[in-house]
Design a protein around this motif. Structure first.
Motif, PDB file in Angstrom:
ATOM      1  N   SER A  66      26.097  34.825  43.997  1.00  0.00           N
ATOM      2  CA  SER A  66      26.739  33.766  45.360  1.00  0.00           C
ATOM      3  C   SER A  66      27.411  34.648  46.299  1.00  0.00           C
ATOM      4  O   SER A  66      27.401  34.428  48.035  1.00  0.00           O
ATOM      5  CB  SER A  66      27.499  33.119  44.504  1.00  0.00           C
ATOM      6  N   VAL A  67      27.799  35.728  46.145  1.00  0.00           N
ATOM      7  CA  VAL A  67      28.770  36.079  47.348  1.00  0.00           C
ATOM      8  C   VAL A  67      27.695  36.717  48.273  1.00  0.00           C
ATOM      9  O   VAL A  67      27.815  36.925  49.125  1.00  0.00           O
ATOM     10  CB  VAL A  67      29.606  37.471  46.288  1.00  0.00           C
ATOM     11  N   LYS A  68      26.712  37.479  47.974  1.00  0.00           N
ATOM     12  CA  LYS A  68      25.653  37.797  48.864  1.00  0.00           C
ATOM     13  C   LYS A  68      24.491  36.734  49.822  1.00  0.00           C
ATOM     14  O   LYS A  68      24.110  37.041  50.803  1.00  0.00           O
ATOM     15  CB  LYS A  68      24.295  39.221  47.656  1.00  0.00           C
ATOM     16  N   TYR A 152      32.218  49.080  56.895  1.00  0.00           N
ATOM     17  CA  TYR A 152      32.681  49.267  55.557  1.00  0.00           C
ATOM     18  C   TYR A 152      31.804  48.653  54.639  1.00  0.00           C
ATOM     19  O   TYR A 152      31.536  47.256  54.189  1.00  0.00           O
ATOM     20  CB  TYR A 152      34.111  49.266  55.204  1.00  0.00           C
ATOM     21  N   ARG A 153      31.986  49.358  52.979  1.00  0.00           N
ATOM     22  CA  ARG A 153      31.767  48.965  51.694  1.00  0.00           C
ATOM     23  C   ARG A 153      31.820  47.676  51.474  1.00  0.00           C
ATOM     24  O   ARG A 153      33.430  47.638  51.570  1.00  0.00           O
ATOM     25  CB  ARG A 153      31.253  49.512  50.788  1.00  0.00           C
ATOM     26  N   LEU A 154      31.079  46.542  50.910  1.00  0.00           N
ATOM     27  CA  LEU A 154      32.697  45.395  50.590  1.00  0.00           C
ATOM     28  C   LEU A 154      32.356  45.325  49.588  1.00  0.00           C
ATOM     29  O   LEU A 154      31.589  45.730  48.147  1.00  0.00           O
ATOM     30  CB  LEU A 154      31.498  44.389  51.003  1.00  0.00           C
ATOM     31  N   ALA A 155      33.099  44.853  48.943  1.00  0.00           N
ATOM     32  CA  ALA A 155      33.169  44.180  47.298  1.00  0.00           C
ATOM     33  C   ALA A 155      32.367  42.983  47.242  1.00  0.00           C
ATOM     34  O   ALA A 155      32.710  42.159  48.220  1.00  0.00           O
ATOM     35  CB  ALA A 155      34.925  44.135  46.960  1.00  0.00           C
ATOM     36  N   PRO A 156      32.267  42.326  45.719  1.00  0.00           N
ATOM     37  CA  PRO A 156      32.579  43.235  44.325  1.00  0.00           C
ATOM     38  C   PRO A 156      31.452  44.223  43.639  1.00  0.00           C
ATOM     39  O   PRO A 156      31.721  45.558  43.348  1.00  0.00           O
ATOM     40  CB  PRO A 156      32.347  41.986  43.106  1.00  0.00           C
ATOM     41  N   GLU A 157      30.458  44.990  45.033  1.00  0.00           N
ATOM     42  CA  GLU A 157      29.744  45.839  44.446  1.00  0.00           C
ATOM     43  C   GLU A 157      30.519  47.423  44.317  1.00  0.00           C
ATOM     44  O   GLU A 157      30.890  48.364  43.743  1.00  0.00           O
ATOM     45  CB  GLU A 157      29.537  46.094  45.884  1.00  0.00           C
ATOM     46  N   ASN A 158      31.665  47.076  45.683  1.00  0.00           N
ATOM     47  CA  ASN A 158      32.512  48.524  45.827  1.00  0.00           C
ATOM     48  C   ASN A 158      33.809  48.012  45.679  1.00  0.00           C
ATOM     49  O   ASN A 158      34.423  47.088  46.673  1.00  0.00           O
ATOM     50  CB  ASN A 158      31.885  48.717  47.345  1.00  0.00           C
ATOM     51  N   THR A 254      41.430  39.300  45.681  1.00  0.00           N
ATOM     52  CA  THR A 254      41.512  39.791  45.289  1.00  0.00           C
ATOM     53  C   THR A 254      41.495  40.809  43.676  1.00  0.00           C
ATOM     54  O   THR A 254      41.151  42.158  43.793  1.00  0.00           O
ATOM     55  CB  THR A 254      43.234  40.070  44.887  1.00  0.00           C
ATOM     56  N   SER A 255      40.994  39.780  43.097  1.00  0.00           N
ATOM     57  CA  SER A 255      39.788  39.779  42.244  1.00  0.00           C
ATOM     58  C   SER A 255      38.667  40.718  42.156  1.00  0.00           C
ATOM     59  O   SER A 255      38.294  41.715  41.674  1.00  0.00           O
ATOM     60  CB  SER A 255      39.625  38.470  41.116  1.00  0.00           C
ATOM     61  N   PHE A 256      37.776  39.898  43.287  1.00  0.00           N
ATOM     62  CA  PHE A 256      36.887  40.520  43.772  1.00  0.00           C
ATOM     63  C   PHE A 256      37.157  42.375  44.208  1.00  0.00           C
ATOM     64  O   PHE A 256      36.426  43.219  43.737  1.00  0.00           O
ATOM     65  CB  PHE A 256      36.257  40.350  44.872  1.00  0.00           C
ATOM     66  N   TYR A 257      38.049  43.057  44.888  1.00  0.00           N
ATOM     67  CA  TYR A 257      38.451  44.098  45.340  1.00  0.00           C
ATOM     68  C   TYR A 257      39.159  44.690  44.120  1.00  0.00           C
ATOM     69  O   TYR A 257      38.494  46.273  44.374  1.00  0.00           O
ATOM     70  CB  TYR A 257      39.364  44.070  46.682  1.00  0.00           C
ATOM     71  N   TYR A 261      34.269  41.873  40.404  1.00  0.00           N
ATOM     72  CA  TYR A 261      34.219  40.242  39.069  1.00  0.00           C
ATOM     73  C   TYR A 261      35.310  39.138  39.971  1.00  0.00           C
ATOM     74  O   TYR A 261      36.529  39.580  39.594  1.00  0.00           O
ATOM     75  CB  TYR A 261      34.016  40.480  38.213  1.00  0.00           C
ATOM     76  N   MET A 262      35.080  38.017  39.444  1.00  0.00           N
ATOM     77  CA  MET A 262      36.108  37.305  39.433  1.00  0.00           C
ATOM     78  C   MET A 262      35.930  36.727  38.433  1.00  0.00           C
ATOM     79  O   MET A 262      35.849  35.979  37.171  1.00  0.00           O
ATOM     80  CB  MET A 262      35.063  35.346  40.062  1.00  0.00           C
TER      81      MET A 262
END
Length: 409
Positions: A66-68, A152-158, A254-257, A261-262
């Motif tokens: 869903s994020v992507k 910059y690189r994004l969460a939640p992947e990074n 904040t959880s993603f970062y 993950y959620m």
């Protein structure tokens, strides 16, 4: 056959009436009475909400994460609304391995151009250089400056500290090697909104700690996120439905970062104030976010500071090294002396308002020049909407900053 046409017409009219009611119900969200241009806000909020719903639906249908999906949909929307300045060039490249977009005025022949390193918002999770194109092209065109917009690189992947490390690497490179881009390295500022403002503040602190030379000319923090130990501040109580970023959204980002993950339990503890204990270790940090320090107009008469009763110490011990780290929570840094001058934008309709005010107060106490601009009709995310749909307050924020930058950059 002809006798049935009136029935068909009535059914069509009824269907259109029902569809109209459904659309009106979906688009309409409550907006405070003193909010300017409420229907523009409703359209913006509806667009964002629709993208979120489509992203969740897409994931349920097996189309991807869903994020992507949300990122892609936001990108599609932005691609259709990207007016380009006639007097600037734009170049997508990399700096120290980080993707950036560089804007440069065409008409400026000098090798001594000022520069702004721009860090976009989006909760460290969404957004990019395209989403903030209206801002960055305007800054370059109106100020005659080079603007380096960092993808910059994004969460939640990074997860943390990937995003801030990317932004720090680009900022250091510009300060060290800016002459390669025909930049006057004595005239470089850093700027960010929301999560970007968080990282701009953190990077200003890191460079000051390292005594990095040349120093930044100034820092610009637009409704920045500056701490995550107290999501029960007075401004967090103003959780208006039409506001793009509320308490739950901040907990999610904040959880993603920091987790990747959620984590619903973590988010719930952040939201209800049961994540961080009030003890000897945290007392100094809570003093930095003390609502009693706020000006009276920002402190509701009936406000009482939340005191947690059931803290999950296991969870807290697993995240405190991040939440108390000034690289993530700039407001919680003990010593703010020597930082570059700050220009801070805060708005009324934003859960982050109080921490921006508290940070400006702490900067003043540390003898750091700080200008705090408070916009009573502004809302979180409005800075990015000064052209489309063109909120009056968005244009006011931009024009005020351009005046400041023209004098100080």
């Amino acid at each position: 056959m002809g006798a049935k046409l009136p029935d068909v017409g009535r059914r069509t009219t009824t269907l259109l009436f029902i569809v109209g009611i459904v659309i009106a119900w979906y688009v309409y969200v409550p907006v405070p009475n003193d909010f300017e241009e409420p229907w523009k806000l409703r359209l913006v909020e509806t667009t964002g909400r629709t993208i979120r719903h489509l992203a969740v639906l897409g994931e349920a249908l097996g189309l991807g994460d869903s994020v992507k999906i949300a990122r892609k949909l936001f990108d599609i929307v932005q691609q259709n609304f990207l007016p380009f300045g006639a007097n600037i060039t734009m170049n997508d490249t990399t700096i120290d391995g980080v993707t950036v977009r560089i804007y440069r005025p065409i008409t400026m022949e000098t090798d001594q151009l000022p520069a702004i390193v721009f860090l976009h918002g989006g909760g460290w999770t969404i957004g990019g250089v395209r989403m903030h194109h209206d801002i960055t092209k305007t800054l370059s065109s109106r100020l005659g400056a080079v603007v380096i917009s960092v993808d910059y690189r994004l969460a939640p992947e990074n997860i943390f500290p990937a995003a801030v490390d990317d932004c720090l690497a680009v900022t250091k490179w510009v300060l060290r090697h800016g002459l390669q881009l025909k930049i006057n390295t004595q005239r470089v500022a850093i700027m960010g909104d929301s999560a970007g403002g968080n990282m701009a503040a953190a990077i200003s602190q890191i460079l000051t700690e390292e005594k990095f030379s040349p120093p930044l000319k100034f820092q610009v923090l637009v409704y920045p996120s500056l701490q995550a130990i107290d999501l029960r501040l007075p401004s967090y109580q103003l959780d208006v439905a039409a506001m793009p970023a509320g308490r739950t959204v901040m907990a999610l980002f904040t959880s993603f970062y920091i987790k990747g993950y959620m984590d619903e339990n973590f988010m719930e503890e952040m939201e209800n104030g049961s994540l961080v204990p009030h003890d000897d270790e945290t007392a100094i940090y809570f003093s930095y976010v003390d609502p009693a320090s706020l000006p009276q107009e920002f402190l509701p008469v009936d406000f009482k500071r939340h005191q947690p009763t059931d803290v999950n110490l296991t969870e807290w011990n697993s995240v405190k090294h991040i939440l108390l780290n000034n690289k993530f929570s700039p407001l919680l840094k003990h010593d703010l002396r020597g930082l570059p001058p700050a220009y801070i934008v805060t708005v009324k309709f934003d859960v982050l308002t109080d921490e921006a005010i508290l940070y400006s107060q702490r900067l003043h106490k540390a003898d750091v020049p700080a200008i705090l601009k408070y916009y009573r009709h502004g809302f979180h995310g409005c800075f990015n909407l000064h052209e489309i749909p063109g909120f009056r307050v968005s244009r006011e924020i931009m024009e005020d900053f351009l005046l400041y930058a023209a004098e100080h950059l």
